[in-house]
Design an enzyme around this catalytic site. Sequence first.
Site, PDB file in Angstrom:
ATOM      1  CE  LYS A 107      -3.933   2.025   2.533  1.00  0.00           C
ATOM      2  NZ  LYS A 107      -4.904   1.822   3.621  1.00  0.00           N
ATOM      3  CB  SER A 182      -8.262   3.552   2.555  1.00  0.00           C
ATOM      4  OG  SER A 182      -7.466   2.900   3.531  1.00  0.00           O
ATOM      5  CB  SER A 206      -8.620   0.548   5.305  1.00  0.00           C
ATOM      6  OG  SER A 206      -9.374   1.713   5.139  1.00  0.00           O
TER       7      SER A 206
HETATM    8  N1  GLN Z   1     -13.302   3.869   5.707  1.00  0.00           N
HETATM    9  C1  GLN Z   1     -12.885   4.268   7.011  1.00  0.00           C
HETATM   10  C2  GLN Z   1     -12.504   5.726   6.973  1.00  0.00           C
HETATM   11  O1  GLN Z   1     -12.703   6.326   5.979  1.00  0.00           O
HETATM   12  C3  GLN Z   1     -11.737   3.418   7.461  1.00  0.00           C
HETATM   13  C4  GLN Z   1     -10.450   3.768   6.818  1.00  0.00           C
HETATM   14  C5  GLN Z   1      -9.309   2.892   7.227  1.00  0.00           C
HETATM   15  O2  GLN Z   1      -9.484   1.840   7.836  1.00  0.00           O
HETATM   16  N2  GLN Z   1      -8.130   3.371   6.934  1.00  0.00           N
HETATM   17  O3  GLN Z   1     -12.025   6.290   7.894  1.00  0.00           O
END
Ligand code: GLN
Length: 522
Positions: A107, A182, A206
């Site tokens: 990532k 994400s 995410s």
């Molecule tokens: N979708 C969640 C957010 O927008 C979690 C993001 C994540 O786990 N990095 O904060």
Amino acid sequence: MPRTVKTACSKYEQFSSSTTFTRGSEVLVSELIHRTAAELRDLLDRGEISAADVAEAHLERVEAVESHVNAFITVTGDIARKQARAADQRIKDGSAGPMTGIPVGLKDILCTIDAPTTAGSRILEGYVSPYDSSVVARLREQDALFIGKTNTDEFAMGSSTEHSAYKFTSNPWKLDHVPGGSSGGSAACVAANEVSISLGSDTGGSIRQPAGFCGVVGLKPTYGRVSRFGLMAFASSLDQIGPFSRTVEDSALMLGAISGKDPNDSTSVDTPVPDYRSALNGDLTGLRIGVADEYQIEGMDPRVEQSVKTAIAELERMGAEIVPISLPHTEHALATYYIIAPAEASANLARFDGVKYGLSLTQDNLLDTYLETRGKGFGAEVKRRVMLGTYALSSGYYDAYYVQAQKVRTLIKRDFDQAFENVDVIAAPTSPTVSFQKGARTDDPMQMYLSDVFTIPANMAGIPGVAIPCGYVDDLPVSMQFMGRAFDEATILRVAHAYEQNTDWHKARPPLDEAIAASAGN
Ligand code: GLN
């Protein structure tokens, strides 16, 4: 004429006999993209294939599909090829580790010394870190093959990877659908066979949510299990790094490779790292699996709910005992998260000021430099989080929002502590729906945030969770997750593996080549 390598291993011929991948006792190099990391490990260790073959096969795959999938912000072919040469040498010397010669995606929020790390943000365009993140250093030390840096929502804030400043990643199952987020790029590149394993980060879901949307395995380890050093921080009390893979066994292998105490991260915990792979014994007899009513919510796709129910019935048939439990504070998890995570993010992102890192839009005075750099460098979602977080931390509101949210967080954690007095793991859906169409939720942040209602509680409590495929709705993967006690990844992996071995969901591949061929015909 496709290139081939010799193999004497009947196991692989058998696997491939119904396909066009092999001829006689030879494995086509192009076929290596279909192998799991564990299978590649065996083939490499037996000397039947080389790491150079593995690198070429995956880089060719990237070349063939990447313009449709867009999983990577940067493809690092030269690095992978160099690592492959070192890996082949290491295998010859007998000093290979579990990840030597295995193709991985990283990532693009994990710092790498030899390739840019953008965090999906314009503010870090072209930025190269002066050090490797600890997980990357461990993989590099073993000569894993770094295929590329994967697309992410900007600073990991999002659930669809549409908040990346660079590109839209497609879901390999349906190219006009999102891969989740994400870590959408990390999920998509594994589903599209561009790598066998990738790493992502999970602050509120995410890893698990995009794994679910792309039909692969995604594991969020216990907070403290894996070092966060060199992971660009979103919410430091919630972030964890973990693997994506096409089988549970591969996630177990990767977890073993990246876990353990790191002097550079004081929140990493010094507990022994078990051999996760040997925990995968297929046995569920006597195991108590908790199922909570609170994970059936309004707005959930009834077909997803049904798939998860069927999966739980299957686990019971396999010998597990299903135990109703209650996690009464679950309903507050999302609201609590959207105080704590933005509060921590607003503090963490203060360092991007146009002076120290990345983009610098210098003005006549320092304040204008800050405003211009941050105004142009950050996207809308990041600005929204910084504003929410700054508000929640501001004097007069700190007690009402941030302190209150921390108290609710403790209640959520206590719910889990109590539940785990009675059960060994908790089974739940990963997300309330399957993947959605690109653009469907970008104008409605609340709808986007709701994608994570089922994943956020585990981050709040710091416990591990693993997502695995358990069905299909509208030709898109459905996913369920198993949450476990802190530092008991072995048990959730054991349950996930036993379920996987009893079902065929993980064997289905996305119809990506067909979709690409069809688009070429148009
Ligand atoms: N979708 C969640 C957010 O927008 C979690 C993001 C994540 O786990 N990095 O904060």
